[in-house]
Design an enzyme around this catalytic site. Structure first.
Site, PDB file in Angstrom:
ATOM      1  N   LYS A 212     -17.469   1.125   4.661  1.00  0.00           N
ATOM      2  CA  LYS A 212     -17.026   1.990   3.561  1.00  0.00           C
ATOM      3  C   LYS A 212     -16.209   1.175   2.567  1.00  0.00           C
ATOM      4  CE  LYS A 212     -13.410   4.846   2.511  1.00  0.00           C
ATOM      5  NZ  LYS A 212     -13.607   4.893   1.061  1.00  0.00           N
ATOM      6  N   GLY A 265      -6.334  -3.443   3.044  1.00  0.00           N
ATOM      7  CA  GLY A 265      -5.860  -2.329   2.226  1.00  0.00           C
ATOM      8  C   GLY A 265      -4.356  -2.204   2.347  1.00  0.00           C
ATOM      9  N   THR A 267      -0.554  -1.079   3.604  1.00  0.00           N
ATOM     10  CA  THR A 267       0.150  -1.034   4.881  1.00  0.00           C
ATOM     11  C   THR A 267       0.239   0.395   5.407  1.00  0.00           C
ATOM     12  OG1 THR A 267       1.424  -3.009   4.344  1.00  0.00           O
ATOM     13  CG2 THR A 267       2.343  -1.551   6.018  1.00  0.00           C
ATOM     14  N   GLY A 268       0.524   1.337   4.527  1.00  0.00           N
ATOM     15  CA  GLY A 268       0.651   2.728   4.949  1.00  0.00           C
ATOM     16  C   GLY A 268      -0.632   3.261   5.561  1.00  0.00           C
ATOM     17  N   GLU A 293      -5.559  -6.842   7.280  1.00  0.00           N
ATOM     18  CA  GLU A 293      -4.704  -7.564   6.326  1.00  0.00           C
ATOM     19  C   GLU A 293      -4.268  -6.536   5.307  1.00  0.00           C
ATOM     20  OE1 GLU A 293      -3.675  -8.818   2.788  1.00  0.00           O
ATOM     21  OE2 GLU A 293      -5.779  -9.440   2.763  1.00  0.00           O
ATOM     22  N   CYS A 327      -3.636  -9.603  -3.015  1.00  0.00           N
ATOM     23  CA  CYS A 327      -2.679  -9.397  -1.919  1.00  0.00           C
ATOM     24  C   CYS A 327      -1.623 -10.485  -1.920  1.00  0.00           C
ATOM     25  CB  CYS A 327      -3.403  -9.401  -0.577  1.00  0.00           C
ATOM     26  SG  CYS A 327      -4.777  -8.256  -0.459  1.00  0.00           S
ATOM     27  N   GLU A 425       5.927  -3.136  -2.834  1.00  0.00           N
ATOM     28  CA  GLU A 425       4.719  -3.685  -3.442  1.00  0.00           C
ATOM     29  C   GLU A 425       4.245  -2.776  -4.582  1.00  0.00           C
ATOM     30  OE1 GLU A 425       0.558  -5.515  -1.801  1.00  0.00           O
ATOM     31  OE2 GLU A 425       1.057  -3.487  -1.150  1.00  0.00           O
TER      32      GLU A 425
END
Length: 543
Positions: A212, A265, A267-268, A293, A327, A425
């Site tokens: 996806k 993607g 962190t959350g 990551e 990133c 971020e």
């Protein structure tokens, strides 16, 4: 059946084309862009070798030219997630049993297709749909993706070659099995290479994959899938679907054959996925591999001995290439007071020289951010900094979405090292500077190390080798990729395996053998040539 131990072609990094005026690659790329802009395409899902269309369409458009339509893609629902899983599992036995050299051949061919006949097409798609300039698209969608495929084939063979020692009368061997079940690849918008690597790395090791991509990357993902099909990836091995994250998660993370996730993607999102997998752990046939990551609050630590122009260029490139949407992008810097005025002036001159606009004009260094949600988040952070007594915008601070999502390069000076844009971020062209007293280098490194939850990339800039060593040791856990006298971006497959720890992910190092080891489950086999026929050991004998 003939057998052999095969040496695969030695992996080499794909040479980067310059796209300078008058070069053939520049003309070819401009032609590909023109052709892509001249038509609207319809993008189906690719499940089990079938093109699946739903009629529920999503619009694709350049972030820098929001009124231009590139085409539409067919959105899926939970039924299509189940269809993709079923197609993957149906393909699993034949794919897992295919000789490794034939899997290698498929992905080596894919690399050559990307580097050759598909190069202009995949670069044009990335430039248009993700608003990358020609150079950023080249190092990503052409060179890095080809590198991932070629180097991963080499790493695969190294893994298969690793075998244990055998004692007299015994032959020990290890076979690397694909995981039981299917792997879910969840890929981001910002790198076409990542979108290609996350499904192909597990597939290369004999796994089947449900993929996806981000909606804003579907246009380029279609080209990647075209390459996989042209290279000979069998139907059902990699299944490409466009559904919402929660819908995909509900089906995938409750499926007993879920064997692993390959993720890049936020962190959350990754933490929520991990939590969901933990809650469902009793449902699975095996313990799923969780490889991710995630975010970064990447830093530049400047020592008073640093060369000013080196610092300026590290900031201008590290913070503003691809609009800070890497990133690894530099989003905070610690500058000694003695050189701040010179650094600020140098970065200001660089920013004022940037040409800003669409990617179709090769003279534009700087383009648009990916979508309106990103634009709004960044604009809000800039507006808050304008009002906040603990911050001052010293460069930039403007934005405009009348034509595209343009956030202009922005430098914030923070009076507080814990100011929000030093900590959180933003994923955009905003860097925050904290100016420290020259004699407080050690204290400032302590602040840096404890400011953010992330530990992805960072750099030290210094002409003092003792200071470089101190920073390298003191900040050993602050970055998974650490740079000396350079910007903290630009990791190259085969040279700087990429990944970070802490809140930045599992540090399984994309572009290395470490990552591929996560997609196999080894079985040890011991064969005894002349087995014992008596349970008694010599020590049991009488004196």
């Amino acid at each position: 059946m003939a057998k052999g131990f095969y040496n695969v072609p030695v992996a080499k990094n794909e040479p980067i084309n310059s796209y300078a005026p008058g070069t053939p690659e520049r003309a070819e790329l401009k032609k590909a862009i023109e052709e892509a802009r001249s038509k609207e395409i319809e993008v189906p899902m690719y499940i089990g070798g079938e093109e699946v269309k739903t009629g529920n369409m999503g619009r694709m458009f350049p972030p820098h030219d929001i009124n231009h339509t590139l085409g539409h893609f067919h959105r899926g629902d939970a039924s299509h997630v189940k269809m993709a899983i079923d197609a993957a599992l149906a393909a699993k036995e034949k794919w897992a049993n295919l000789s490794w050299e034939h899997r290698a051949s498929i992905f080596l061919k894919a690399a050559d297709l990307i580097a050759g006949p598909y190069r202009a097409k995949i670069n044009a798609a990335t430039m248009l749909a993700q608003s990358k300039n020609a150079f950023q698209a080249e190092i990503d969608s052409a060179c890095e993706l080809a590198d991932f495929l070629r180097f991963n084939v080499n790493y695969m063979t190294e893994i298969y070659k690793q075998q244990p020692e055998s004692s007299d009368g015994v032959w020990n061997r290890v076979e690397q099995r694909p995981l039981e079940g299917f792997v879910f690849a969840l890929t981001p918008f910002n790198f076409t290479a990542i979108a290609g690597n996350l499904p192909s790395a597990p597939a290369m090791m004999g796994n089947v994959v449900v993929w996806k991509p981000a909606n804003t990357q579907v246009y380029s993902a279609k080209v990647v899938m075209e390459v996989f099909k042209a290279a000979g990836v069998p139907d059902g091995v990699i299944n490409l679907m466009y559904v919402s994250g929660p819908v995909a998660g509900d089906v995938i993370f409750s499926h007993p054959e879920f064997a692993g996730i390959h993720f890049t993607g936020s962190t959350g999102v990754f933490q929520n996925i991990w939590k969901t997998i933990g809650e469902n752990i009793h449902n699975y046939k095996s313990y799923p591999r969780i490889v991710g990551e995630t975010g970064g609050k990447d830093f530049i630590m400047v020592h008073p001995s640093a060369d000013v122009q080196t610092v300026v260029t590290a900031i201008s490139r590290g913070a503003f290439e691809y609009q800070g949407q890497k990133c690894s992008a530099a989003s905070r810097a610690y500058i000694p007071k003695s050189m701040w005025a010179a650094v600020k002036e140098g970065v200001k001159k660089d920013v004022e020289s940037f040409k800003i606009g669409g990617t179709e004009d090769f003279g534009n260094f700087f383009n648009a951010v990916i979508d309106e949600a990103s634009f709004n988040k960044l604009a809000e952070a800039i507006d808050n900094a304008k009002k906040d007594k603990d911050a001052e915008i010293v460069i930039g601070g403007t934005y405009d979405k009348s034509v595209g999502y343009f956030i202009h390069p922005t430098v914030i000076e923070a009076k507080d090292p814990q100011y929000i844009t030093m900590v959180e971020e933003l994923f955009g062209p905003v860097i925050t500077i904290y100016v420290y007293d020259d004699e407080k280098f050690e204290e400032t490194m302590e602040i840096l190390d404890n400011t953010s939850i992330y530990a992805l990339t960072g750099s030290i800039i210094s002409e003092d080798r003792y200071a470089i060593e101190r920073a390298t040791k003191r900040l050993s856990n602050a970055a998974g990729n650490f740079y000396i006298n350079d910007k903290p971006t630009g990791a190259v497959v085969g040279q700087q395996p990429f990944g970070g720890a802490r809140g930045s992910g599992t540090n399984d190092k994309a572009g290395s053998m470490i990552n591929l080891l996560r997609w196999v489950s080894p079985r040890t086999i011991k064969e005894t040539f002349v087995p014992p026929t008596d349970y008694r050991y010599p020590f049991l004998d009488k004196e």
